[in-house]
Design an enzyme around this catalytic site. Structure first.
Site, short mmCIF file in Angstrom:
data_model
loop_
_atom_site.label_atom_id
_atom_site.label_comp_id
_atom_site.label_asym_id
_atom_site.label_seq_id
_atom_site.Cartn_x
_atom_site.Cartn_y
_atom_site.Cartn_z
N GLU A 38 0.81 -1.21 0.00
CA GLU A 38 0.00 0.00 0.00
C GLU A 38 0.85 1.28 0.00
O GLU A 38 0.33 2.36 -0.20
CB GLU A 38 -0.93 0.02 1.22
CG GLU A 38 -1.94 -1.10 1.21
CD GLU A 38 -2.79 -1.13 2.46
OE1 GLU A 38 -4.03 -1.05 2.32
OE2 GLU A 38 -2.22 -1.22 3.57
N TYR A 69 -22.27 21.70 1.39
CA TYR A 69 -21.76 20.34 1.23
C TYR A 69 -20.56 20.29 0.30
O TYR A 69 -19.70 19.42 0.44
CB TYR A 69 -22.85 19.34 0.80
CG TYR A 69 -23.74 19.75 -0.33
CD1 TYR A 69 -23.31 19.72 -1.63
CD2 TYR A 69 -25.05 20.16 -0.06
CE1 TYR A 69 -24.16 20.08 -2.67
CE2 TYR A 69 -25.90 20.53 -1.09
CZ TYR A 69 -25.44 20.49 -2.39
OH TYR A 69 -26.26 20.86 -3.42
N GLU A 89 -8.43 5.29 10.63
CA GLU A 89 -8.82 5.97 11.86
C GLU A 89 -8.24 7.38 11.92
O GLU A 89 -8.95 8.34 12.26
CB GLU A 89 -8.35 5.17 13.09
CG GLU A 89 -9.06 3.85 13.28
CD GLU A 89 -8.48 2.67 12.49
OE1 GLU A 89 -8.90 1.53 12.75
OE2 GLU A 89 -7.61 2.89 11.59
N LYS A 114 -12.48 1.52 2.80
CA LYS A 114 -11.55 1.10 1.76
C LYS A 114 -12.22 -0.04 0.99
O LYS A 114 -12.27 -1.17 1.48
CB LYS A 114 -10.23 0.64 2.38
CG LYS A 114 -9.39 1.78 2.91
CD LYS A 114 -8.15 1.30 3.65
CE LYS A 114 -7.18 0.60 2.74
NZ LYS A 114 -5.94 0.19 3.47
#
Length: 140
Positions: A38, A69, A89, A114
């Protein structure tokens, strides 16, 4: 720390002058993940953003007097663009902090997913709720 219950947050409440502003399924390419495969590449994250904001009735039809928005989406994109995140997180926390910097935002719920992170699952991720410093009694 053990929690004996979870209390849901209500994002729209006329008695408190709150409206619920939301963005669903915002997809952004992010540098995220702890695994070697990753690192150094971008992957898709999907965001759901919920905001408890000042009731827009007093704004009439004036765009400049409401929390937008598009602003929320752009703020999330700006956080993602700051660099690599190991954890979903941390990404969620930083987006929440950024959105709560507007005093008209009283609470946020951020979901970071994800897609394809777990074989056989549509997505994996986290959802957090954070309250602003205005300390409104935000609940259903």
């Amino acid at each position: 720390m053990s929690k004996s219950f979870v209390s849901p947050v209500g994002f729209a409440d006329a008695r408190q002058g709150l409206a619920h502003l939301f963005v669903r399924g915002l997809t952004i390419e992010a540098e995220i993940g702890v695994w070697a495969h990753e690192k150094g590449r971008r992957q898709i994250v999907r965001l759901d953003i919920d905001l408890a904001v000042d009731d827009p009735r007093s704004a009439g039809d004036d765009h400049g007097k409401v929390v937008c928005y598009e602003w929320a989406s752009n703020e999330a994109r700006a956080v993602v663009a700051t660099g690599h995140f190991n954890l979903v997180e941390r990404l969620a926390e930083e987006i929440a902090d950024r959105l709560l910097s507007d005093p008209r935002v009283h609470a946020v719920r951020i979901r970071v997913e994800k897609p394809g992170a777990i074989r056989g699952a549509d997505a994996a991720g986290i959802e957090i709720v954070r309250l602003g410093v205005t300390s409104l009694d935000v609940r259903p």
